[in-house]
Structure formats: C-alpha cells, structure tokens
Write a protein that holds these residues in place. Sequence first.
Motif, PDB file in Angstrom:
ATOM      1  N   GLN A 149      21.637 -28.205  16.448  1.00 21.13           N
ATOM      2  CA  GLN A 149      20.982 -28.301  17.971  1.00 21.13           C
ATOM      3  C   GLN A 149      22.167 -28.832  19.019  1.00 21.13           C
ATOM      4  O   GLN A 149      22.294 -28.479  19.213  1.00 21.13           O
ATOM      5  CB  GLN A 149      19.978 -28.988  17.993  1.00 21.13           C
ATOM      6  N   ILE A 150      23.386 -30.340  17.450  1.00 17.77           N
ATOM      7  CA  ILE A 150      24.355 -30.334  18.657  1.00 17.77           C
ATOM      8  C   ILE A 150      25.051 -29.211  18.242  1.00 17.77           C
ATOM      9  O   ILE A 150      26.104 -28.790  19.356  1.00 17.77           O
ATOM     10  CB  ILE A 150      24.805 -32.309  17.714  1.00 17.77           C
ATOM     11  N   LEU A 151      25.453 -28.724  17.570  1.00 17.46           N
ATOM     12  CA  LEU A 151      26.500 -27.205  17.192  1.00 17.46           C
ATOM     13  C   LEU A 151      26.156 -26.296  18.302  1.00 17.46           C
ATOM     14  O   LEU A 151      27.225 -25.685  18.609  1.00 17.46           O
ATOM     15  CB  LEU A 151      26.294 -27.437  15.831  1.00 17.46           C
ATOM     16  N   PHE A 152      25.140 -26.305  18.263  1.00 21.89           N
ATOM     17  CA  PHE A 152      24.591 -24.950  19.033  1.00 21.89           C
ATOM     18  C   PHE A 152      23.662 -25.220  20.057  1.00 21.89           C
ATOM     19  O   PHE A 152      22.601 -24.515  20.735  1.00 21.89           O
ATOM     20  CB  PHE A 152      24.014 -23.813  18.414  1.00 21.89           C
ATOM     21  N   LEU A 153      24.153 -26.667  21.582  1.00 22.14           N
ATOM     22  CA  LEU A 153      23.540 -27.557  22.235  1.00 22.14           C
ATOM     23  C   LEU A 153      22.983 -26.006  23.350  1.00 22.14           C
ATOM     24  O   LEU A 153      21.796 -25.851  23.759  1.00 22.14           O
ATOM     25  CB  LEU A 153      24.535 -28.182  22.504  1.00 22.14           C
ATOM     26  N   ARG A 154      23.693 -25.453  23.772  1.00 19.63           N
ATOM     27  CA  ARG A 154      24.001 -24.559  24.911  1.00 19.63           C
ATOM     28  C   ARG A 154      22.396 -23.385  24.358  1.00 19.63           C
ATOM     29  O   ARG A 154      21.971 -22.757  25.092  1.00 19.63           O
ATOM     30  CB  ARG A 154      24.875 -23.781  25.272  1.00 19.63           C
ATOM     31  N   PRO A 155      23.542 -22.514  22.966  1.00 21.46           N
ATOM     32  CA  PRO A 155      22.310 -21.563  22.760  1.00 21.46           C
ATOM     33  C   PRO A 155      20.763 -22.307  21.892  1.00 21.46           C
ATOM     34  O   PRO A 155      19.428 -21.192  22.935  1.00 21.46           O
ATOM     35  CB  PRO A 155      22.914 -21.056  21.299  1.00 21.46           C
ATOM     36  N   THR A 156      20.645 -23.493  21.581  1.00 22.10           N
ATOM     37  CA  THR A 156      19.788 -23.669  21.811  1.00 22.10           C
ATOM     38  C   THR A 156      18.879 -24.334  23.465  1.00 22.10           C
ATOM     39  O   THR A 156      17.378 -23.814  23.275  1.00 22.10           O
ATOM     40  CB  THR A 156      20.001 -25.537  21.058  1.00 22.10           C
ATOM     41  N   ALA A 157      19.692 -24.385  24.156  1.00 21.82           N
ATOM     42  CA  ALA A 157      18.572 -24.743  25.584  1.00 21.82           C
ATOM     43  C   ALA A 157      18.821 -23.559  26.166  1.00 21.82           C
ATOM     44  O   ALA A 157      17.245 -22.989  27.174  1.00 21.82           O
ATOM     45  CB  ALA A 157      20.319 -25.086  26.516  1.00 21.82           C
ATOM     46  N   ILE A 164       9.867 -24.136  32.752  1.00 20.67           N
ATOM     47  CA  ILE A 164       9.519 -25.787  32.162  1.00 20.67           C
ATOM     48  C   ILE A 164      10.330 -26.954  32.739  1.00 20.67           C
ATOM     49  O   ILE A 164      11.421 -26.846  32.814  1.00 20.67           O
ATOM     50  CB  ILE A 164       9.591 -26.202  30.357  1.00 20.67           C
ATOM     51  N   PRO A 165      10.024 -27.752  33.353  1.00 20.82           N
ATOM     52  CA  PRO A 165      10.983 -28.517  34.624  1.00 20.82           C
ATOM     53  C   PRO A 165      11.234 -29.855  33.731  1.00 20.82           C
ATOM     54  O   PRO A 165      10.306 -29.739  32.501  1.00 20.82           O
ATOM     55  CB  PRO A 165      10.380 -29.350  35.074  1.00 20.82           C
ATOM     56  N   PRO A 166      12.507 -30.341  34.191  1.00 23.55           N
ATOM     57  CA  PRO A 166      13.551 -30.339  34.662  1.00 23.55           C
ATOM     58  C   PRO A 166      14.124 -29.369  34.686  1.00 23.55           C
ATOM     59  O   PRO A 166      14.732 -28.730  35.829  1.00 23.55           O
ATOM     60  CB  PRO A 166      14.222 -31.044  34.890  1.00 23.55           C
ATOM     61  N   ASN A 167      14.583 -28.730  33.254  1.00 21.15           N
ATOM     62  CA  ASN A 167      15.993 -27.678  33.306  1.00 21.15           C
ATOM     63  C   ASN A 167      16.243 -27.161  31.811  1.00 21.15           C
ATOM     64  O   ASN A 167      15.725 -28.763  30.631  1.00 21.15           O
ATOM     65  CB  ASN A 167      16.613 -28.141  33.658  1.00 21.15           C
ATOM     66  N   GLN A 168      16.599 -26.388  31.738  1.00 24.13           N
ATOM     67  CA  GLN A 168      16.231 -26.056  29.749  1.00 24.13           C
ATOM     68  C   GLN A 168      18.050 -27.201  28.711  1.00 24.13           C
ATOM     69  O   GLN A 168      16.957 -28.023  27.956  1.00 24.13           O
ATOM     70  CB  GLN A 168      17.072 -24.342  29.187  1.00 24.13           C
ATOM     71  N   MET A 169      18.183 -27.628  29.613  1.00 26.71           N
ATOM     72  CA  MET A 169      19.241 -28.611  28.775  1.00 26.71           C
ATOM     73  C   MET A 169      18.993 -29.801  28.702  1.00 26.71           C
ATOM     74  O   MET A 169      18.608 -30.567  27.448  1.00 26.71           O
ATOM     75  CB  MET A 169      20.896 -28.195  29.960  1.00 26.71           C
ATOM     76  N   PHE A 170      17.673 -30.349  29.604  1.00 22.44           N
ATOM     77  CA  PHE A 170      17.240 -31.690  29.589  1.00 22.44           C
ATOM     78  C   PHE A 170      16.521 -30.872  28.203  1.00 22.44           C
ATOM     79  O   PHE A 170      16.797 -32.580  26.999  1.00 22.44           O
ATOM     80  CB  PHE A 170      16.226 -31.832  30.136  1.00 22.44           C
ATOM     81  N   TRP A 171      15.935 -30.858  27.972  1.00 23.68           N
ATOM     82  CA  TRP A 171      14.850 -30.173  26.661  1.00 23.68           C
ATOM     83  C   TRP A 171      15.668 -29.776  24.751  1.00 23.68           C
ATOM     84  O   TRP A 171      15.428 -30.380  24.054  1.00 23.68           O
ATOM     85  CB  TRP A 171      14.013 -28.911  26.998  1.00 23.68           C
ATOM     86  N   ALA A 172      16.582 -29.168  25.256  1.00 17.36           N
ATOM     87  CA  ALA A 172      16.944 -29.119  24.210  1.00 17.36           C
ATOM     88  C   ALA A 172      17.876 -30.454  24.089  1.00 17.36           C
ATOM     89  O   ALA A 172      17.750 -30.606  22.447  1.00 17.36           O
ATOM     90  CB  ALA A 172      18.976 -28.451  24.209  1.00 17.36           C
ATOM     91  N   VAL A 173      18.433 -31.268  25.110  1.00 15.05           N
ATOM     92  CA  VAL A 173      19.251 -32.457  24.635  1.00 15.05           C
ATOM     93  C   VAL A 173      18.389 -33.873  24.031  1.00 15.05           C
ATOM     94  O   VAL A 173      18.167 -34.468  22.638  1.00 15.05           O
ATOM     95  CB  VAL A 173      19.769 -32.919  25.800  1.00 15.05           C
ATOM     96  N   LEU A 201       4.519 -32.019  15.888  1.00 13.32           N
ATOM     97  CA  LEU A 201       4.176 -31.487  17.231  1.00 13.32           C
ATOM     98  C   LEU A 201       4.874 -31.273  17.588  1.00 13.32           C
ATOM     99  O   LEU A 201       4.914 -30.133  18.334  1.00 13.32           O
ATOM    100  CB  LEU A 201       3.051 -32.340  17.572  1.00 13.32           C
ATOM    101  N   MET A 202       6.260 -31.262  17.622  1.00 17.09           N
ATOM    102  CA  MET A 202       7.501 -30.657  18.784  1.00 17.09           C
ATOM    103  C   MET A 202       8.050 -29.735  17.824  1.00 17.09           C
ATOM    104  O   MET A 202       7.778 -28.141  18.341  1.00 17.09           O
ATOM    105  CB  MET A 202       8.731 -31.794  17.926  1.00 17.09           C
ATOM    106  N   LEU A 203       7.717 -29.470  16.707  1.00 15.69           N
ATOM    107  CA  LEU A 203       8.155 -28.049  15.864  1.00 15.69           C
ATOM    108  C   LEU A 203       6.485 -27.486  16.590  1.00 15.69           C
ATOM    109  O   LEU A 203       7.107 -25.823  16.439  1.00 15.69           O
ATOM    110  CB  LEU A 203       8.029 -28.387  14.608  1.00 15.69           C
ATOM    111  N   ALA A 204       5.836 -27.178  16.297  1.00 20.64           N
ATOM    112  CA  ALA A 204       4.596 -26.612  16.717  1.00 20.64           C
ATOM    113  C   ALA A 204       4.463 -25.617  18.568  1.00 20.64           C
ATOM    114  O   ALA A 204       4.519 -24.792  18.082  1.00 20.64           O
ATOM    115  CB  ALA A 204       3.044 -28.090  17.169  1.00 20.64           C
ATOM    116  N   LEU A 205       5.007 -26.799  18.874  1.00 20.80           N
ATOM    117  CA  LEU A 205       5.782 -26.513  20.790  1.00 20.80           C
ATOM    118  C   LEU A 205       6.206 -25.573  19.896  1.00 20.80           C
ATOM    119  O   LEU A 205       6.754 -25.263  21.572  1.00 20.80           O
ATOM    120  CB  LEU A 205       5.340 -27.897  21.431  1.00 20.80           C
ATOM    121  N   PHE A 206       7.642 -25.845  19.509  1.00 19.15           N
ATOM    122  CA  PHE A 206       8.366 -24.654  19.238  1.00 19.15           C
ATOM    123  C   PHE A 206       8.020 -23.309  19.145  1.00 19.15           C
ATOM    124  O   PHE A 206       8.673 -21.832  20.037  1.00 19.15           O
ATOM    125  CB  PHE A 206       9.700 -24.703  18.836  1.00 19.15           C
TER     126      PHE A 206
END
Length: 247
Positions: A149-157, A164-173, A201-206
Amino acid sequence: MKTWLYGRIVFGASAGLFGFIALMWHDADTWQTLRQIWSLPFGAIIGACLMIAQIAGGTAMQHPRSARFASIILGLLYLLFSLACVPSIIAASDPFERYGGSFFQQLSLLFGAVALYAATEANPARALMLGKLARIGLGICAISFMLSQILFLRPTASLVPKWIPPNQMFWAVLTTIAFALSAIAMLLNRQAQLAARLMTLMLALFGVLVWIPRLMAHPEAHGNWSEFALTVLITGASWMVADLRSF
C-alpha cells in the motif's frame, strides 16, 4: 468456538470459489501470478489438478472431522502456490513484484492452513508451537501488505468508494497504518489476538466495500472475481489465526 466455525467456513468456501473460477477462466486476470504454473510441462493439466484439490480441500474444511485433512491439503497447495511466485520475483522490474507481494498473499494462506491444523492438534505443546508459527507468519505477511500500500498508495486510494467520508486517501493511509500496527502486535505478541481480529475485520470490509460493488458493476471482469476470492481467502486465513486458543 462459533467464531472458529465461521472462520473455517469462510476460509473453505473462498478456497472453493477461487478454485472454481480458476477452472472456469484460464486467463492471466484470474490466475494472476499463478499463471507461472502454465509454463511447466503439462502445466495446464497440473494447474487444473491443483485447483480441483483446492476445491476438495475447501469442501472438506466445512466438516469438523475432515478439517485436519483439509488443512494438510491446503497447506501443501499454498506452499506450492507461494513457490510458484518466486520466478516472477526474480525476473520482476516492478518494485511490488520484486519484493514479492503475490508471494506473501499466498504465504498468508499457508499460515491460515497452519492455524487450522493447530486448532485440530490434540497435543498442547505442538498446538502452541504451530500457533506461534501461524501468528508470526501472518505478522510478516502484514508487513508485506503494508509495503504494497505504501508503494502504490494512490492506486490503493482509488479503490476506496468515493462516498465514504472524509476522502479516499485518508482511508488508504489509515489502513496502511493499521497493517503496520497489526504486524507489530503479532510479531511482538502484544495484544496479538486483538490485532489479528481487527485485521480480519478490515480485510472483510475490503471485500464488502471494495470488491462486491465492483463485481456488481462489472461481473464480466475476471480480475474482479479473482481479487474478491483472494481477499476473502486472506480474510479467512487471518480469521483462523485470530481464533487460535494457543498463541
């Protein structure tokens, strides 16, 4: 334990799903790094047999009496699948492939099978040893998930639903940090079970928030099906580790 029952069901069902779609669609989008198997002599036949074995293992996992046998079958399969990723790591120019993102995805499934075997082990000392192996192994894999996710932070976002608030990058980080904290907790055995459960739980939400909507929007895309099945598989593997009584 009911949660162990549910984790076993999820792990087994997703193993069967991945095996089924791999048999149905013989393409790179579905098989991903496992397409390396095709280059072997009689690779197509070998690949089909491995996927049939995965379906059989996933089915056997649904029954407590055959769960131990299923863990052996799937453990061997996921070990082979992990090794099948090694040639692409050696040949890769892409940084993610170079350090082995796909390798650690398959390795996490191997440790899920180890956890299932540990849960069925009657010898307490052996169960404890296998449980520790599964915990440490999943912690190492969590480091890999963090790095990807660090290497591909923008594609992850970009995978995060925009509503989903507040924004995509927030949840990627945030999820990257969550993987890092889970890895530390499991490797140091500090609140490791809680960390494994929260990561599950996080993976299930993915799977629910990222891949199910994509499946509904583009059911014809084979890559969406394989990514969904792999996400649920890793969720099941993490669940098996999280519900171990011996850590």
